[in-house]
Design an enzyme around this catalytic site. Structure first.
Site, PDB file in Angstrom:
ATOM      1  N   HIS A  74      -8.094  -1.221  10.376  1.00 49.03           N
ATOM      2  CA  HIS A  74      -7.645  -1.036   9.365  1.00 49.03           C
ATOM      3  C   HIS A  74      -8.161  -2.669   8.056  1.00 49.03           C
ATOM      4  CE1 HIS A  74      -3.956  -1.274   6.744  1.00 49.03           C
ATOM      5  NE2 HIS A  74      -3.905  -1.766   7.496  1.00 49.03           N
ATOM      6  N   GLN A 105       0.595  -1.495   0.007  1.00 48.78           N
ATOM      7  CA  GLN A 105      -0.160  -0.053   0.221  1.00 48.78           C
ATOM      8  C   GLN A 105       0.797   1.607  -0.312  1.00 48.78           C
ATOM      9  OE1 GLN A 105      -2.697   0.249   3.421  1.00 48.78           O
ATOM     10  NE2 GLN A 105      -4.031   1.805   2.612  1.00 48.78           N
ATOM     11  N   ASN A 131      -1.246  -8.124   6.033  1.00 45.87           N
ATOM     12  CA  ASN A 131      -2.313  -6.554   6.218  1.00 45.87           C
ATOM     13  C   ASN A 131      -1.085  -6.276   4.904  1.00 45.87           C
ATOM     14  OD1 ASN A 131      -1.637  -3.382   6.860  1.00 45.87           O
ATOM     15  ND2 ASN A 131       0.225  -4.202   8.517  1.00 45.87           N
ATOM     16  N   CYS A 178      -7.255   0.445   1.853  1.00 46.74           N
ATOM     17  CA  CYS A 178      -6.422  -1.117   2.510  1.00 46.74           C
ATOM     18  C   CYS A 178      -7.839  -1.703   2.378  1.00 46.74           C
ATOM     19  CB  CYS A 178      -6.109  -1.037   3.978  1.00 46.74           C
ATOM     20  SG  CYS A 178      -7.262   0.222   4.809  1.00 46.74           S
ATOM     21  N   TRP A 208       0.173  -3.805   3.950  1.00 52.35           N
ATOM     22  CA  TRP A 208       0.783  -2.396   3.999  1.00 52.35           C
ATOM     23  C   TRP A 208       2.541  -2.985   4.050  1.00 52.35           C
ATOM     24  CZ3 TRP A 208       0.373   0.244   9.106  1.00 52.35           C
ATOM     25  CH2 TRP A 208      -0.234   1.504   9.596  1.00 52.35           C
TER      26      TRP A 208
END
Length: 504
Positions: A260, A98, A284, A104, A286
């Site tokens: 998130h 990301q 995740n 997200c 990220w």
């Protein structure tokens, strides 16, 4: 029971029809093959006038001042890396991470999509390249309100100081994910219009499938078994953490990012010192920031399982993916969504589920009667006759019908969409009822079989247990006179018939 998942029979279209997977509608009228052929003949690279490389397509991004926006430069992948590739060695959730756009929910959903090979190849056509017949044009396919659409884009990506503003390639070479994000941004209106959302929205747009949501603090006791069956069915699965109001310090200390969205990528049962432990694997988007509690990458508990399980599960690396036991999953995460071709993962049944879709419309002054408190107007809402056939082995209480009601909008910018409060009311048709629509004279004394709560959302979904017989489904808005298009979808375990009451 072993779960056997089969494809639904989609009565909404036949293969080859306009809007089918093999013949998607052309988004904004752009024909990928024609445009590409013209570019190859003329020797140019595509610049999309309908989604131009400018600040309007970038939209409003949190944290981007006018000064920072002025520094945005739109570059092609070859400008970022001379060895740019569309796909390298297949697709994976680890191919991307990301960026500065708060989407997200969308990226975690892509992570889940990478496990669905055939669906992934439908959404992301694989025969695209930066080498053979390259013309700066790419395309992606999404499901939109009952129809598949083909979205054409150029490959100019927003960057700042040579770094992608949004999704970036983990390797710096692979660009299918940033381009897929751009195609979805085009559908949403801009990159900024992708900010904030929930995984089911993207799941639906990737598949047209059915999703079931669970609030983890109030979920079924056999939820892990449901998840296990769902993975056998080839589902997409995601979860979300609590927002800041409940994201206490202990959550942060354990590595759970508040507010998130994550992808759920696997479940696994292991034996730890003679005790069975149900584990959930979470990713995740990220590409970093992981759970640090029990069963995390560096947890000593991994020494208590077999070498085979440890070798299969444990990957000590900062890639955003981690294991967590089911009890902690319920405590530290707020909700979870499962999206699949069929709802049979809910009860582990191997019966065929059929799907029936009907497009409808609430029209002010004609067919927008509001809720049943005003029965004289209520009956004017669109009505659908549902005939539920006998299913072998069915018993009272078994879930055999799933009803989905989705609002359709024509707003160009996703952030500006405003949804009516919508719901469905289901009646068992009384023996003396006339053909066609049930009039107010009947509805005023018949008790509804089900009255859904009304919510201002894109889609409401509810599983039902309906004994064989005839029913009427009445989609409605909270207030009379509210005009909107909708898509009513009924999934049935076994045979069922659905038709507009006007045609009955």
């Amino acid at each position: 029971m072993t779960t056997i998942c089969v494809e639904m029979i989609l009565s909404s279209y036949e293969e080859g029809d306009d809007g089918s997977p093999s013949n998607p509608l052309k988004f904004k009228g752009q024909d990928y093959e024609q445009i590409k052929e013209a570019l190859l003949s003329g020797g140019g690279k595509f610049e999309d006038e309908l989604f131009p490389a400018n600040l309007e397509s970038l939209g409003e991004l949190e944290g981007f001042t006018k000064e920072r926006l002025s520094e945005v430069e739109w570059l092609r992948p070859h400008d970022l890396n001379p060895d740019a590739s569309f796909i390298m060695d297949g697709v994976s959730r680890f191919d991307f991470k990301q960026g500065k756009v708060g989407n997200c929910w969308f990226l975690s959903s892509i992570g889940a999509l990478t496990f669905r090979k055939s669906l992934m190849e439908r959404v992301v056509p694989q025969n695209q390249s930066f080498k053979d017949n390259y013309a700066g044009i790419f395309h992606f396919k999404f499901w939109r309100f009952g129809k598949w659409v083909d979205v054409v884009i150029d490959d100019l990506l927003p960057t700042r100081n040579g770094v992608p503003v949004s999704v970036s390639s983990s390797s710096g070479k692979e660009f299918w994910a940033p381009l897929m994000e751009k195609a979805y941004a085009k559908i949403c209106g801009s990159y900024g219009d992708m900010i904030a959302g929930n995984p089911p929205e993207a799941f639906k747009d990737f598949s047209g499938g059915v999703h079931v949501s669970y609030t983890l603090s109030d979920s079924p006791s056999d939820l892990w078994d449901i998840m296990d069956r769902a993975f056998q069915c080839g589902t997409m699965m995601g979860c979300s953490s609590f927002g800041e109001d409940k994201g206490e310090q202990i959550f942060k200390e354990l590595g759970v990012v508040d507010g998130h969205a994550f992808a759920v990528t696997k479940v696994k049962r292991v034996e730890s010192e003679g005790t069975s432990v149900n584990l959930v694997r979470i990713w995740n988007p990220w590409g970093r920031k992981e759970w640090s509690g029990d069963w995390s990458d560096k947890s000593d508990l991994w020494t208590t399982v077999s070498e085979e399980d440890r070798d299969e599960c444990l990957k000590v690396r900062d890639d955003g993916e981690f294991w967590i036991k089911m009890e902690d999953f319920r405590e530290y995460f707020e909700d979870m969504d499962i999206c699949c071709n069929s709802p049979n993962f809910v009860e582990g049944d191997d019966r065929q589920w059929n799907c029936h879709m009907k497009e409808g419309r609430w029209e002010a002054g004609v067919s927008a009667g509001g809720i049943r408190s005003d029965i004289d107007d209520f009956w004017t809402n669109p009505q659908y006759r549902l005939t539920v056939e006998v299913v072998d082995g069915w018993s009272e209480g078994d879930k055999n019908i799933l009803v989905s009601l989705m609002q359709k909008h024509d707003e160009e910018y996703r952030s500006k969409v405003s949804y009516h409060c919508i719901g469905c009311i289901i009646y068992k048709v009384p023996p003396e009822a006339p053909q066609g629509k049930l009039p107010s004279s009947v509805l005023q004394y018949v008790q509804p079989h089900h009255v859904s709560s009304l919510s201002p959302v894109r889609e409401i979904i509810k599983l039902h247990s309906l004994e064989p017989g005839e029913y009427v489904i009445i989609p409605c808005t909270l207030s009379a006179g509210q005009t909107a298009d909708f898509l009513l979808t009924v999934y049935s375990k076994g045979e069922a018939k659905l038709q507009l009451s006007d045609d009955y």
